[in-house]
Scaffold this motif. Sequence first.
Motif, PDB file in Angstrom:
ATOM      1  N   ASP A 119       0.831  -1.203   0.000  1.00 21.39           N
ATOM      2  CA  ASP A 119       0.000   0.000   0.000  1.00 21.39           C
ATOM      3  C   ASP A 119       0.871   1.260   0.000  1.00 21.39           C
ATOM      4  O   ASP A 119       2.102   1.183  -0.033  1.00 21.39           O
TER       5      ASP A 119
ATOM      6  N   THR B  77     -14.486  -2.711  -3.637  1.00 17.99           N
ATOM      7  CA  THR B  77     -13.237  -2.387  -4.324  1.00 17.99           C
ATOM      8  C   THR B  77     -13.255  -3.013  -5.708  1.00 17.99           C
ATOM      9  O   THR B  77     -14.102  -3.842  -6.023  1.00 17.99           O
TER      10      THR B  77
ATOM     11  N   TYR C 244      -9.070   1.200  -4.122  1.00 16.80           N
ATOM     12  CA  TYR C 244      -9.975   1.657  -3.070  1.00 16.80           C
ATOM     13  C   TYR C 244     -10.310   3.120  -3.334  1.00 16.80           C
ATOM     14  O   TYR C 244      -9.631   3.782  -4.103  1.00 16.80           O
TER      15      TYR C 244
ATOM     16  N   SER D 287      -4.688   2.921  -3.989  1.00 17.64           N
ATOM     17  CA  SER D 287      -4.510   1.569  -4.532  1.00 17.64           C
ATOM     18  C   SER D 287      -3.329   0.891  -3.863  1.00 17.64           C
ATOM     19  O   SER D 287      -2.472   1.543  -3.270  1.00 17.64           O
TER      20      SER D 287
END
Length: 79
Positions: free
Chosen positions: A8, A50, A68, A72
């Motif tokens: 992330d 999502t 999201y 991302s």
Amino acid sequence: MGTYDVVDHNNRTTVVGVTLGAGTLLVDYGGKGTEELVALSATRFSWSGTSMDFSTGANGGATLTIHYAEGSETGPRRR
């Protein structure tokens, strides 16, 4: 299908497993249990609000990107 190491925006890695069960793709995000993926196209799926994209990089390796609202996370499939 396979196991992906997605990263992330905070550089945290999560293991994501994608398997086939009863003719449906299933995702296990971070060992929290499997949930069904809903096909939107051959490479894009919906999962719990999502979208997930499967792609192939220039080196031929598979990559998973999870989108999201907040951003991302993406990562390669393990070999």
